[in-house]
Design a protein around this motif. Structure first.
Motif, PDB file in Angstrom:
ATOM      1  N   LEU A  82       2.196   1.355 -17.134  1.00 41.80           N
ATOM      2  CA  LEU A  82       1.938   2.052 -18.393  1.00 41.80           C
ATOM      3  C   LEU A  82       2.673   3.387 -18.462  1.00 41.80           C
ATOM      4  O   LEU A  82       2.985   3.875 -19.545  1.00 41.80           O
ATOM      5  N   GLY A  83       2.923   3.984 -17.308  1.00 42.22           N
ATOM      6  CA  GLY A  83       3.603   5.275 -17.281  1.00 42.22           C
ATOM      7  C   GLY A  83       3.752   5.779 -15.867  1.00 42.22           C
ATOM      8  O   GLY A  83       3.423   5.082 -14.897  1.00 42.22           O
ATOM      9  N   VAL A  84       4.233   6.992 -15.751  1.00 39.67           N
ATOM     10  CA  VAL A  84       4.415   7.609 -14.443  1.00 39.67           C
ATOM     11  C   VAL A  84       4.015   9.076 -14.544  1.00 39.67           C
ATOM     12  O   VAL A  84       4.247   9.733 -15.571  1.00 39.67           O
ATOM     13  N   PHE A  85       3.398   9.570 -13.493  1.00 38.17           N
ATOM     14  CA  PHE A  85       3.049  10.981 -13.425  1.00 38.17           C
ATOM     15  C   PHE A  85       3.788  11.570 -12.234  1.00 38.17           C
ATOM     16  O   PHE A  85       3.641  11.107 -11.109  1.00 38.17           O
ATOM     17  N   THR A  86       4.586  12.604 -12.500  1.00 38.51           N
ATOM     18  CA  THR A  86       5.462  13.159 -11.471  1.00 38.51           C
ATOM     19  C   THR A  86       5.144  14.629 -11.217  1.00 38.51           C
ATOM     20  O   THR A  86       4.368  15.255 -11.938  1.00 38.51           O
ATOM     21  N   ASP A  87       5.811  15.161 -10.195  1.00 37.24           N
ATOM     22  CA  ASP A  87       5.720  16.599  -9.934  1.00 37.24           C
ATOM     23  C   ASP A  87       6.123  17.398 -11.167  1.00 37.24           C
ATOM     24  O   ASP A  87       5.536  18.445 -11.476  1.00 37.24           O
ATOM     25  N   GLY A  88       7.124  16.906 -11.866  1.00 36.29           N
ATOM     26  CA  GLY A  88       7.588  17.591 -13.070  1.00 36.29           C
ATOM     27  C   GLY A  88       6.534  17.604 -14.158  1.00 36.29           C
ATOM     28  O   GLY A  88       6.358  18.612 -14.868  1.00 36.29           O
ATOM     29  N   ASP A  89       5.818  16.476 -14.315  1.00 30.07           N
ATOM     30  CA  ASP A  89       4.741  16.420 -15.308  1.00 30.07           C
ATOM     31  C   ASP A  89       3.650  17.421 -14.955  1.00 30.07           C
ATOM     32  O   ASP A  89       3.071  18.075 -15.846  1.00 30.07           O
ATOM     33  N   LEU A 134      -6.813  13.531 -13.081  1.00 30.28           N
ATOM     34  CA  LEU A 134      -5.637  14.230 -12.561  1.00 30.28           C
ATOM     35  C   LEU A 134      -5.760  14.432 -11.050  1.00 30.28           C
ATOM     36  O   LEU A 134      -4.787  14.263 -10.315  1.00 30.28           O
ATOM     37  N   SER A 135      -6.954  14.779 -10.592  1.00 31.26           N
ATOM     38  CA  SER A 135      -7.133  15.007  -9.154  1.00 31.26           C
ATOM     39  C   SER A 135      -6.872  13.737  -8.358  1.00 31.26           C
ATOM     40  O   SER A 135      -6.283  13.776  -7.269  1.00 31.26           O
ATOM     41  N   GLU A 136      -7.284  12.588  -8.894  1.00 24.50           N
ATOM     42  CA  GLU A 136      -7.028  11.314  -8.206  1.00 24.50           C
ATOM     43  C   GLU A 136      -5.521  11.031  -8.138  1.00 24.50           C
ATOM     44  O   GLU A 136      -5.020  10.524  -7.131  1.00 24.50           O
ATOM     45  N   ALA A 137      -4.821  11.355  -9.219  1.00 28.32           N
ATOM     46  CA  ALA A 137      -3.373  11.167  -9.241  1.00 28.32           C
ATOM     47  C   ALA A 137      -2.694  12.063  -8.209  1.00 28.32           C
ATOM     48  O   ALA A 137      -1.765  11.634  -7.495  1.00 28.32           O
ATOM     49  N   LEU A 138      -3.165  13.308  -8.099  1.00 25.25           N
ATOM     50  CA  LEU A 138      -2.568  14.245  -7.149  1.00 25.25           C
ATOM     51  C   LEU A 138      -2.810  13.800  -5.707  1.00 25.25           C
ATOM     52  O   LEU A 138      -1.929  13.917  -4.844  1.00 25.25           O
ATOM     53  N   VAL A 139      -3.997  13.287  -5.440  1.00 21.61           N
ATOM     54  CA  VAL A 139      -4.303  12.784  -4.098  1.00 21.61           C
ATOM     55  C   VAL A 139      -3.384  11.612  -3.749  1.00 21.61           C
ATOM     56  O   VAL A 139      -2.844  11.519  -2.642  1.00 21.61           O
ATOM     57  N   THR A 158       3.418   9.149  -9.054  1.00 17.85           N
ATOM     58  CA  THR A 158       2.547   7.983  -8.958  1.00 17.85           C
ATOM     59  C   THR A 158       2.688   7.164 -10.234  1.00 17.85           C
ATOM     60  O   THR A 158       2.844   7.725 -11.332  1.00 17.85           O
ATOM     61  N   ALA A 159       2.663   5.862 -10.074  1.00 15.75           N
ATOM     62  CA  ALA A 159       2.672   4.983 -11.241  1.00 15.75           C
ATOM     63  C   ALA A 159       1.279   4.965 -11.852  1.00 15.75           C
ATOM     64  O   ALA A 159       0.273   5.125 -11.160  1.00 15.75           O
ATOM     65  N   ASP A 207       0.813  -1.219   0.000  1.00 17.87           N
ATOM     66  CA  ASP A 207       0.000   0.000   0.000  1.00 17.87           C
ATOM     67  C   ASP A 207       0.845   1.267   0.000  1.00 17.87           C
ATOM     68  O   ASP A 207       0.310   2.368  -0.197  1.00 17.87           O
ATOM     69  N   GLN A 208       2.165   1.135   0.248  1.00 18.56           N
ATOM     70  CA  GLN A 208       3.026   2.311   0.245  1.00 18.56           C
ATOM     71  C   GLN A 208       3.394   2.766  -1.163  1.00 18.56           C
ATOM     72  O   GLN A 208       3.945   3.856  -1.344  1.00 18.56           O
ATOM     73  N   VAL A 209       3.111   1.934  -2.149  1.00 15.13           N
ATOM     74  CA  VAL A 209       3.479   2.262  -3.530  1.00 15.13           C
ATOM     75  C   VAL A 209       2.384   3.136  -4.156  1.00 15.13           C
ATOM     76  O   VAL A 209       1.219   2.732  -4.199  1.00 15.13           O
ATOM     77  N   PRO A 210       2.733   4.320  -4.660  1.00 16.54           N
ATOM     78  CA  PRO A 210       1.719   5.179  -5.292  1.00 16.54           C
ATOM     79  C   PRO A 210       1.363   4.650  -6.682  1.00 16.54           C
ATOM     80  O   PRO A 210       2.228   4.446  -7.521  1.00 16.54           O
ATOM     81  N   LYS A 211       0.074   4.414  -6.875  1.00  7.64           N
ATOM     82  CA  LYS A 211      -0.358   3.945  -8.203  1.00  7.64           C
ATOM     83  C   LYS A 211      -1.823   4.301  -8.421  1.00  7.64           C
ATOM     84  O   LYS A 211      -2.626   4.338  -7.480  1.00  7.64           O
ATOM     85  N   VAL A 212      -2.137   4.574  -9.675  1.00  8.58           N
ATOM     86  CA  VAL A 212      -3.524   4.836 -10.087  1.00  8.58           C
ATOM     87  C   VAL A 212      -3.757   4.124 -11.406  1.00  8.58           C
ATOM     88  O   VAL A 212      -2.816   3.786 -12.125  1.00  8.58           O
ATOM     89  N   GLY A 213      -5.028   3.922 -11.722  1.00  5.31           N
ATOM     90  CA  GLY A 213      -5.373   3.300 -12.996  1.00  5.31           C
ATOM     91  C   GLY A 213      -5.246   4.278 -14.142  1.00  5.31           C
ATOM     92  O   GLY A 213      -5.253   5.504 -13.950  1.00  5.31           O
ATOM     93  N   VAL A 214      -5.175   3.758 -15.343  1.00  5.70           N
ATOM     94  CA  VAL A 214      -4.981   4.605 -16.513  1.00  5.70           C
ATOM     95  C   VAL A 214      -6.178   5.516 -16.764  1.00  5.70           C
ATOM     96  O   VAL A 214      -6.059   6.566 -17.406  1.00  5.70           O
ATOM     97  N   ASP A 215      -7.348   5.146 -16.256  1.00  3.30           N
ATOM     98  CA  ASP A 215      -8.548   5.967 -16.443  1.00  3.30           C
ATOM     99  C   ASP A 215      -8.757   6.966 -15.320  1.00  3.30           C
ATOM    100  O   ASP A 215      -9.781   7.665 -15.284  1.00  3.30           O
ATOM    101  N   SER A 216      -7.802   7.057 -14.407  1.00  4.23           N
ATOM    102  CA  SER A 216      -7.944   7.970 -13.268  1.00  4.23           C
ATOM    103  C   SER A 216      -7.845   9.419 -13.728  1.00  4.23           C
ATOM    104  O   SER A 216      -7.234   9.731 -14.753  1.00  4.23           O
TER     105      SER A 216
END
Length: 341
Positions: free
Chosen positions: A261-268, A236-241, A251-252, A225-234
């Motif tokens: 499938l990818g990663v979303f970072t602070d930089g993105d 942006l707000s869900e990713a930020l949370v 988050t992965a 549960d410590q690994v940040p991950k969201v589904g591809v259909d999530s």
């Protein structure tokens, strides 16, 4: 100390007759004298040295290193170097040996005795008892005609033309020569045994080299549960949370089977905010994420993660298995806590 005395001491120290040129000349003389002592050892890597190596290599027990005074200090260091480079060894104080510590030495051991004169009383007291048990004896001294040399199976000559001490009294060049000879034995045996950096790390687990060579990604990564991950259909707000909850700055983005499938970072996120053409409320996360995420497998060394982060100027990595399924995550702070970097 009396406040009235302090100025007097400071004044006296300021007028000490210290001559910078004389100090430098004295120091250089020491370096040159000790360098000559080491240079002479070249001709002493001979049959005696090879026999000493063979005795230590064949030893079924441990190499017991002993010496008194300054030779004792060098003996301790040689024992420590041998032990950390694949030749089990320990130091026995010759004075304590005659009062019970001789029981630490077994018939499977080899004794390496150090004495510049070769006539150290404490050593000579215990050596006949060692010889009576048939324990091989290697002597390291500056006198090949000494009692120690005569008692030994092998004598290593570490004599020096002169001590660096101008009085010829303080052991200086002689201890340096003995230390270098000890290092020569240790390194020759290291190579003969095929001792590797991994072997060295196993005997230095608390050191920086040990951590670099022994600590794996699986030892430091976040899992479950410590690994940040969201589904591809999530959204942006869900990713930020998710990023905020897990605190890794990313988050992965995974499919239904946890394949990356990818990663979303602070930089993105910063790039998306800078792009005025992007509607953050309606743009799918799949369009904002980085699809070619830098990853690493859990069996790799932690130091490899540090190199990846440095090479690509990133601060976090996702950990995947051989099927590209997400199994963990780590960032630079995890490596800092583990003292890998």
């Amino acid at each position: 100390m009396n406040a009235q005395i302090l100025p007097l001491i400071s004044s006296a120290a300021a007028h000490l007759p210290l001559n910078p040129a004389a100090l430098a000349a004295s120091a250089l003389q020491v370096v040159e004298t000790e360098a000559r002592a080491i240079e002479l050892l070249r001709s002493r890597i001979d049959d005696s040295f090879l026999r000493a190596c063979q005795l230590m290599y064949d030893c079924a027990g441990r190499v017991v290193v002993s010496g008194m005074g300054k030779s004792g200090h060098i003996a301790r260091k040689i024992a420590a170097t041998l032990a950390s480079t694949g030749t089990p060894a320990f130091f026995v104080h010759p004075g304590e040996a005659s009062h019970g510590d001789l029981g630490m030495i077994t018939q499977k051991d080899v004794v390496l005795a150090l004495s510049n004169s070769g006539e150290t009383d404490e050593l000579l007291t215990i050596l006949p008892l060692i010889r009576r048990q048939g324990i091989p004896l290697i002597a390291m001294s500056g006198n090949d005609g000494s009692s120690l040399a005569r008692l030994a199976d092998v004598h290593l000559d570490v004599s020096v033309p002169a001590e660096a001490c101008p009085l010829g009294l303080a052991p200086t060049a002689s201890t340096t020569a003995a230390l270098v000879m000890g290092d020569a034995l240790a390194v020759a045996l290291l190579e003969a045994r095929g001792f590797t950096a991994d072997d060295f790390a196993r005997s230095h687990p608390a050191g920086s080299l040990g951590r670099r060579l022994l600590l794996h990604i699986s030892d430091v990564m976040h899992t479950g549960d410590q690994v940040p991950k969201v589904g591809v259909d999530s959204s942006l707000s869900e990713a930020l949370v998710e990023m905020s909850r897990k605190g890794l700055g990313m988050t992965a983005v995974v499919d239904a089977e946890d394949r990356l499938l990818g990663v979303f970072t602070d930089g993105d996120l910063r790039r998306a905010l800078d792009d005025h053409a992007v509607d953050l409320r309606s743009t799918p996360l799949a369009r904002l994420m980085t699809t070619k995420a830098k990853t690493i497998t859990p069996d790799k060394l932690a130091i490899e993660a540090a190199r990846l982060m440095e090479d690509f100027t990133i601060h976090a990595l996702l950990v995947v298995d051989e099927d590209k399924k997400l199994v963990g995550a780590l960032n630079i702070h995890d490596l800092l806590r583990a003292r890998v970097v």
